[in-house]
Structures are given as structure tokens and as C-alpha cells.
Design an enzyme around this catalytic site. Structure first.
Site, PDB file in Angstrom:
ATOM      1  N   LYS A  49       0.837  -1.210   0.000  1.00 31.05           N
ATOM      2  CA  LYS A  49       0.000   0.000   0.000  1.00 31.05           C
ATOM      3  C   LYS A  49       0.868   1.255   0.000  1.00 31.05           C
ATOM      4  O   LYS A  49       0.558   2.239  -0.680  1.00 31.05           O
ATOM      5  CB  LYS A  49      -0.948  -0.025   1.194  1.00 31.05           C
ATOM      6  CG  LYS A  49      -2.061  -1.044   1.004  1.00 31.05           C
ATOM      7  CD  LYS A  49      -2.706  -1.487   2.296  1.00 31.05           C
ATOM      8  CE  LYS A  49      -3.658  -2.639   2.016  1.00 31.05           C
ATOM      9  NZ  LYS A  49      -4.166  -3.284   3.221  1.00 31.05           N
ATOM     10  N   GLN A  93      -5.676  -1.804   9.077  1.00 32.12           N
ATOM     11  CA  GLN A  93      -5.250  -3.105   8.565  1.00 32.12           C
ATOM     12  C   GLN A  93      -5.808  -4.234   9.437  1.00 32.12           C
ATOM     13  O   GLN A  93      -5.681  -4.216  10.653  1.00 32.12           O
ATOM     14  CB  GLN A  93      -3.717  -3.170   8.534  1.00 32.12           C
ATOM     15  CG  GLN A  93      -3.161  -4.456   7.954  1.00 32.12           C
ATOM     16  CD  GLN A  93      -3.478  -4.615   6.475  1.00 32.12           C
ATOM     17  OE1 GLN A  93      -3.337  -3.684   5.680  1.00 32.12           O
ATOM     18  NE2 GLN A  93      -3.917  -5.797   6.082  1.00 32.12           N
ATOM     19  N   ASP A 116     -11.592   1.383   2.608  1.00 31.97           N
ATOM     20  CA  ASP A 116     -11.681  -0.080   2.595  1.00 31.97           C
ATOM     21  C   ASP A 116     -13.092  -0.532   2.232  1.00 31.97           C
ATOM     22  O   ASP A 116     -13.315  -1.695   1.920  1.00 31.97           O
ATOM     23  CB  ASP A 116     -11.318  -0.633   3.978  1.00 31.97           C
ATOM     24  CG  ASP A 116     -10.090  -1.535   3.934  1.00 31.97           C
ATOM     25  OD1 ASP A 116      -9.580  -1.791   2.829  1.00 31.97           O
ATOM     26  OD2 ASP A 116      -9.643  -1.979   4.997  1.00 31.97           O
TER      27      ASP A 116
END
Length: 282
Positions: A49, A93, A116
Site C-alpha cells: 500500500k 489493517q 476499505d
């Protein structure tokens, strides 16, 4: 002869497009990634990322917290990022330590910064076929269909797996695109009966070589979302060597859906930025 749906190639195209767009912008979109603990797999994903953000030209910050951090402290950090107008995308995460509620954390990120696409709010917008920030992996699968000019309207799509992360949003995206959708899972009786009827088969269960040649209709499209690390390296849900010759299109593991997940995170950051600027100007 089957065709490989090359996620690495499409990812490269998407990142290049985003990079060109950012190069013409005075203000750069920004992403913040929160990591709790030191999970090896998470470390790898976060590096990907960071590399993506750096290549495109996004602002990027990695907040790494001790695995014993309190849920209250995590929610406080998220709240501060929600209020920071210089931050356009926030993602936490996964997985989280057991003492921290995944549901609370995912829904703490405001919908306009939820890159997300995992909040209940964005999931609700998807359900109602409205514009949203979508869960990156199924969004990546949809982008593969788009880039390979594969029409979904009227096709019978079978999704094997019903997770909130992939299976459920994948089914909804296919439904919204005009496909007839069947969702199978661990309680499905006679799975093969359903997979054999699929024009498009998408497996996201995380079991190595779970989908075999006998389960696949000839000339269909097979999307392998699952990924498992075995003694011979990474492999997917689909027994690729057996299944591929029967298909029209198939995604490999690695190099298929995986790269698309990172690419669509990049896309979501841009979409979040643009939406926030629109709201500021209303």
C-alpha cells in the site's frame, strides 16, 4: 484456448492513470493506514500500500500501534483522522487483536473516508445500488470484468463464500450489474450442482485447490479470490492446471485478483478525495 485475466497488468494501467491525474493536481489526495501489532502478513500488505501511494503521488502515513493498545485509544486516533481535512482516506489493517472490536473500528471511520469500503453505511449504499466506496477486492473483480469487456448482464454468476469482506459485497455488485446470482457456502448441499451451472464462477473460501475440473462448466469464466500459502508457495481456491483448459477466462494466483485489491484502494482514495471536495463546495 483460455485467456489469463492479468491483474498485474491491469493494476499497472490503473496506477498509471491515477499517477497522471495526481500530477495535474495542486493538492494531493492522502491516505493513512493504521496497523495494530506486528502481523507478518499485515507488514507485507502495508508495504504494498505504501509503494502504491508513493508511485501515484499520494500523501501517505503509516500509524503503527502496539498490539496491547486499548480499543479506546484506537477509536480516538480514528476520530482525530476523521476530523483532519488533510486526510482523505483512512484504513485499519486487518486482522485486529482479539480485545478490539472489528465492527466498532470499521464503523468508526466516517463513510466518506472509508477507503476499505467496510463500514455498514457503505455496505448499505451498495445494497441500494447507490454510489459508495466499495470493498476493494470485489471492486477489483468488477474492474477486471470491465477492462476485459466481459458483460455480466443476464449471466449466471455463482459466488462460493459469503464473507462480509468479499462474498456478500461480490454477490451484490454482480446483482447490481444485471447478473443472476447464486451464493454458495459451507452449508450448501451438493455444491457441484451449482458450480456446474455457472457462466461465471467466483471462489473466495481460502482452501487450496478447492475448485476442481469436475465442478466447472466448459467455456465459463473462473475468478479465484482465495489465496493459501503452502509448501510450494502461494496457491488459490482453484486447481488452476486442471481447471484452466476448460475455461474461457481465468485469474491466476498469484497475479490475478490480489494486485487488483491494491489498485482499487488507490482508486478509492481518489474517489474519496473527489467526493470530499464536492461536499466542501456545496
Amino acid at each position: 484456448m483460455y485467456k489469463i485475466m492479468d491483474g498485474k497488468l491491469i493494476k499497472k494501467q490503473i496506477l498509471e492513470e491515477l499517477k497522471n491525474k495526481v500530477s495535474e493536481m495542486e493538492e494531493k489526495p492522502s491516505l493513512v493506514v493504521i496497523q495494530i501489532g506486528d502481523n507478518d502478513a499485515s507488514n507485507v500488505y502495508i508495504k504494498q500500500k505504501a509503494k502504491m501511494a508513493d508511485y501515484i503521488g499520494y500523501g501517505y502515513r503509516h500509524i503503527k500501534l502496539d498490539e496491547n493498545v486499548s480499543e479506546e485509544e484506537v477509536l480516538k486516533i480514528i476520530d482525530e483522522l476523521n476530523q483532519d481535512k488533510k486526510v482523505n482516506g483512512v484504513m485499519v489493517q486487518m486482522p485486529l487483536p482479539r480485545h478490539i472490536s472489528t465492527d466498532k473500528v470499521q464503523n468508526a471511520v466516517i463513510p466518506s473516508k472509508d477507503v476499505d469500503g467496510l463500514s455498514d453505511y457503505n455496505a448499505g449504499l451498495l445494497f441500494h445500488n447507490k454510489e459508495a466506496l466499495y470493498s476493494c477486492t470485489p471492486y477489483g473483480v468488477m474492474e477486471l470484468f470491465k477492462r476485459y469487456n466481459i458483460s455480466l448482464e443476464g449471466r449466471h454468476a455463482v459466488v462460493v463464500g459469503r464473507s462480509n469482506l468479499v462474498g456478500k459485497p461480490m454477490a451484490m455488485m454482480l446483482l447490481n450489474a444485471g447478473a443472476t446470482v447464486t451464493v454458495c457456502h459451507s452449508k450448501t448441499v451438493d455444491l457441484k450442482k451449482y458450480t456446474k451451472k455457472a457462466d461465471i464462477l467466483i471462489s473466495c473460501v481460502g482452501k487450496a485447490n478447492f475448485i476442481t475440473k469436475e465442478m466447472v462448466k466448459k467455456g465459463n469464466i473462473v475468478i479465484d479470490v482465495g489465496i493459501t500459502r503452502g509448501i510450494n508457495g502461494l496457491c488459490g481456491d482453484v486447481d488452476f492446471d486442471e481447471v484452466a483448459p476448460s475455461t474461457k477466462y481465468i485469474t491466476p494466483v498469484p497475479g490475478g485478483v490480489g494486485p487488483m485489491t491494491v489498485a482499487m484502494l488507490g482508486m478509492n482514495v481518489m474517489e474519496a478525495y473527489m467526493k470530499q471536495k464536492e461536499e466542501e463546495n456545496v
